[in-house]
Design a protein around this motif. Structure first.
Motif, PDB file in Angstrom:
ATOM      1  N   THR A 191      -5.440  10.641  -8.810  1.00 38.01           N
ATOM      2  CA  THR A 191      -5.151  11.491  -8.866  1.00 38.01           C
ATOM      3  C   THR A 191      -5.626  13.065  -9.070  1.00 38.01           C
ATOM      4  N   ASP A 202       0.291  11.980  -4.202  1.00 35.72           N
ATOM      5  CA  ASP A 202       0.710  11.091  -5.253  1.00 35.72           C
ATOM      6  C   ASP A 202      -1.069  10.629  -5.049  1.00 35.72           C
ATOM      7  N   GLU A 211      -3.418  -4.952  -5.960  1.00 35.20           N
ATOM      8  CA  GLU A 211      -2.938  -3.739  -6.625  1.00 35.20           C
ATOM      9  C   GLU A 211      -3.945  -2.487  -6.189  1.00 35.20           C
ATOM     10  N   MET A 212      -2.611  -2.053  -5.863  1.00 32.83           N
ATOM     11  CA  MET A 212      -4.274  -0.083  -5.400  1.00 32.83           C
ATOM     12  C   MET A 212      -4.575   0.198  -6.078  1.00 32.83           C
ATOM     13  N   GLU A 213      -5.975   1.130  -6.311  1.00 28.90           N
ATOM     14  CA  GLU A 213      -6.537   1.948  -7.327  1.00 28.90           C
ATOM     15  C   GLU A 213      -5.889   3.629  -6.816  1.00 28.90           C
ATOM     16  N   THR A 214      -5.183   4.257  -7.823  1.00 32.75           N
ATOM     17  CA  THR A 214      -4.616   5.358  -6.827  1.00 32.75           C
ATOM     18  C   THR A 214      -5.664   6.266  -7.977  1.00 32.75           C
ATOM     19  N   TRP A 217      -8.893   3.022   2.544  1.00 31.69           N
ATOM     20  CA  TRP A 217      -7.723   4.329   1.405  1.00 31.69           C
ATOM     21  C   TRP A 217      -6.992   4.955   2.076  1.00 31.69           C
ATOM     22  N   ARG A 274      -4.861   6.807  -2.354  1.00 31.64           N
ATOM     23  CA  ARG A 274      -5.053   4.990  -3.196  1.00 31.64           C
ATOM     24  C   ARG A 274      -6.389   4.485  -2.208  1.00 31.64           C
ATOM     25  N   ARG A 275      -6.414   3.415  -2.768  1.00 37.50           N
ATOM     26  CA  ARG A 275      -7.513   2.604  -2.536  1.00 37.50           C
ATOM     27  C   ARG A 275      -7.284   1.421  -2.605  1.00 37.50           C
ATOM     28  N   THR A 323      -2.302  10.555   0.447  1.00 44.16           N
ATOM     29  CA  THR A 323      -0.993  10.489   0.085  1.00 44.16           C
ATOM     30  C   THR A 323      -0.132  11.419   0.160  1.00 44.16           C
ATOM     31  N   THR A 380       0.841  -1.220   0.029  1.00 46.05           N
ATOM     32  CA  THR A 380      -0.012   0.563   0.009  1.00 46.05           C
ATOM     33  C   THR A 380       0.533   1.026  -0.048  1.00 46.05           C
ATOM     34  N   GLY A 381       2.179   1.190  -0.219  1.00 44.02           N
ATOM     35  CA  GLY A 381       2.688   2.128  -0.430  1.00 44.02           C
ATOM     36  C   GLY A 381       3.775   2.646  -0.013  1.00 44.02           C
TER      37      GLY A 381
END
Length: 202
Positions: A103, A80, A98-101, A74, A83-84, A77, A56-57
């Motif tokens: 922006t 960035d 994989e996370m959705e980002t 959720w 993220r979800r 950041t 998750t980052g």
């Protein structure tokens, strides 16, 4: 500190770790190594063994991560966006998850985000350097019967009996409350409008 304990316990030494709680009461930690539970349900006991933390980052996390009522994670950041991660499991984490980002390119008011919260209606609010953004729950269903959309969009009518009428390229469909689309009238020319008469006729 476990319920009934007199002192705190160290679960794991981690720099810049953030804590969140899922709907079952498990406590999760998000840090540079990822996100993982550190207690069982209700904040009690040890967690079910998680093979690997969710990716998750890193230390860019700001504010407290949120595990919402649908159990999505959720994370705000520093640079960035937000993220979800959809429904992370407390017992079957995958290093490939994989996370959705989201922006500014997706409509966020700024990529610098500070905090995430959920209101009583399930909306997700994200505080950013540029303002306050809302993510609203939406249900989208792919309907295989409706395969011939009109050139400039289907014509729709919400009838007084609760039915929805849909005008596509060559067919008028009726969708009864809770039902599926039924073809009721084949047409030779694409419809321009749908309306309901005083007696309920379409």
């Amino acid at each position: 500190m476990s319920p009934g304990s007199a002192r705190f316990e160290t679960h794991r030494a981690a720099l810049d770790a953030r804590v969140s709680q899922d709907p079952a009461g498990r406590i999760w930690v998000s840090d540079k190594d990822g996100s993982y539970p550190i207690t069982g349900a209700g904040g009690r006991g040890s967690p079910t063994s998680l093979p690997v933390p969710y990716r998750t980052g890193n230390a860019q996390i700001r504010g407290m991560p949120l595990l919402d009522s649908e159990e999505h994670l959720w994370i705000a950041t520093r640079y960035d966006g937000v993220r979800r991660l959809a429904m992370p499991s407390a017992s079957s984490g995958s290093n490939q998850a994989e996370m959705e980002t989201f922006t500014s390119r997706d409509g966020l008011s700024s990529d610098v985000t500070n905090q995430v919260l959920e209101d009583r209606e399930g909306n997700i609010w994200v505080g950013t350097e540029g303002g306050l953004d809302k993510f609203r729950p939406a249900t989208v269903i792919a309907e295989p019967v409706l395969r011939s959309p009109a050139a400039f969009g289907d014509k729709l009518l919400n009838a007084s009996d609760g039915s929805v009428y849909i005008g596509q390229t060559r067919t008028i469909y009726r969708v009864r409350p809770g039902g599926a689309p039924e073809p009721i009238f084949p047409i030779a020319v694409e419809p321009q409008s749908l309306c309901e008469g005083p007696g309920g006729a379409i």
